[in-house]
Design a protein around this motif. Structure first.
Motif, PDB file in Angstrom:
ATOM      1  N   THR A   1      -2.746   4.054  -5.297  1.00  0.00           N
ATOM      2  CA  THR A   1      -2.969   2.738  -4.701  1.00  0.00           C
ATOM      3  C   THR A   1      -1.683   2.198  -4.117  1.00  0.00           C
ATOM      4  OG1 THR A   1      -4.727   2.275  -6.268  1.00  0.00           O
ATOM      5  CG2 THR A   1      -3.753   0.395  -5.159  1.00  0.00           C
TER       6      THR A   1
ATOM      7  N   TYR B   1      -2.433  -6.818  -2.252  1.00  0.00           N
ATOM      8  CA  TYR B   1      -3.581  -6.276  -2.955  1.00  0.00           C
ATOM      9  C   TYR B   1      -3.187  -5.853  -4.374  1.00  0.00           C
ATOM     10  CZ  TYR B   1      -6.387  -5.766   1.358  1.00  0.00           C
ATOM     11  OH  TYR B   1      -7.115  -5.982   2.499  1.00  0.00           O
ATOM     12  N   HIS B   2      -4.167  -5.870  -5.270  1.00  0.00           N
ATOM     13  CA  HIS B   2      -4.012  -5.350  -6.633  1.00  0.00           C
ATOM     14  C   HIS B   2      -2.962  -6.103  -7.448  1.00  0.00           C
ATOM     15  CE1 HIS B   2      -6.550  -2.121  -5.202  1.00  0.00           C
ATOM     16  NE2 HIS B   2      -5.683  -1.888  -4.234  1.00  0.00           N
TER      17      HIS B   2
ATOM     18  N   ASN C   1     -13.972  -0.944  -2.097  1.00  0.00           N
ATOM     19  CA  ASN C   1     -13.050  -1.724  -2.929  1.00  0.00           C
ATOM     20  C   ASN C   1     -13.646  -3.086  -3.267  1.00  0.00           C
ATOM     21  OD1 ASN C   1     -11.072   0.249  -3.003  1.00  0.00           O
ATOM     22  ND2 ASN C   1     -10.018  -0.521  -1.179  1.00  0.00           N
TER      23      ASN C   1
END
Length: 223
Positions: free
Chosen positions: A52, A158-159, A192
């Motif tokens: 990722t 993101y994340h 996602n």
């Protein structure tokens, strides 16, 4: 109040709905945004997997990538709309859309400005300093079904748990407004996004809105 008897019934209903929305927003401000914003902490980038992290788009000069950082969630203001439009256009490129997002930045900014000024919508932003990290737009009519219009995070962040925090604040709003369920639409190739909502307790249905899959989450009647 004799003048009210001269108004058409539809006008009276509009006034009643407007006042109801104002009262609901005042209650919301008192319970969630008493300090003007909600303080949050991002996840550390070390929590991401190697795959990722390596495929995540990076921003030149990004300064918050090396550690967890503090940010706030607050109500969006009309001055935020240009940044919101740019973020949505940037992030939409990563959601596997079957149809392009056919808006110019100016058109999209105008649309979000209308939503922010409307009492029908709640638009929240997550920001760190002057950096817009993400935003969400919802409708939460008192006693009616909630609807998530859009939730987008800047690809560079993101994340980091920002989408989860925004969604959790939205769900507090839905519960305060006693919405029995929440509805949203997801692109069929946005894997996602599907994983994100599934982890949050949302369920894909067999229903479609155009080509989009309808997802729902039921709330207990006591909420």
């Amino acid at each position: 109040m004799a003048w009210l008897s001269k108004w058409p019934l539809t006008n009276l209903l509009v006034v009643s709905l407007f006042k109801s929305n104002q009262d609901a927003r005042t209650q919301l401000d008192e319970q969630l945004f008493a300090d003007g914003s909600i303080a949050c902490q991002s996840k550390s980038p070390q929590a991401r997997t190697k795959d990722t992290a390596s495929t995540r788009p990076h921003s030149a000069g990004e300064t918050m990538d090396s550690a967890a950082f503090s940010y706030v969630i607050r109500r969006a203001q009309p001055a935020d709309t240009e940044a919101i439009a740019r973020l949505e256009l940037d992030s939409a490129a990563y959601e596997g859309r079957l149809e392009p997002l056919n808006f110019t930045p100016t058109e999209l900014a105008r649309l979000w400005q209308e939503r922010i000024r409307s009492l029908r919508y709640e638009v929240l932003v997550a920001e760190a300093g002057q950096t817009l990290l993400g935003f969400v737009g919802i409708m939460a009519p008192a006693g009616g079904n909630g609807f998530i219009q859009a939730i987008y995070i800047a690809p560079a962040f993101y994340h980091r748990g920002i989408g989860t925090q925004l969604l959790q604040v939205c769900e507090k709003i839905f519960k305060l407004r006693k919405c029995p369920r929440v509805v949203l639409y997801v692109e069929p190739k946005n894997h996602n996004g599907q994983s994100f909502y599934r982890k949050a307790g949302y369920v894909a249905t067999n229903q479609k809105f155009r080509h989009l899959t309808v997802w729902v989450k039921e709330f207990a009647s006591s909420c």
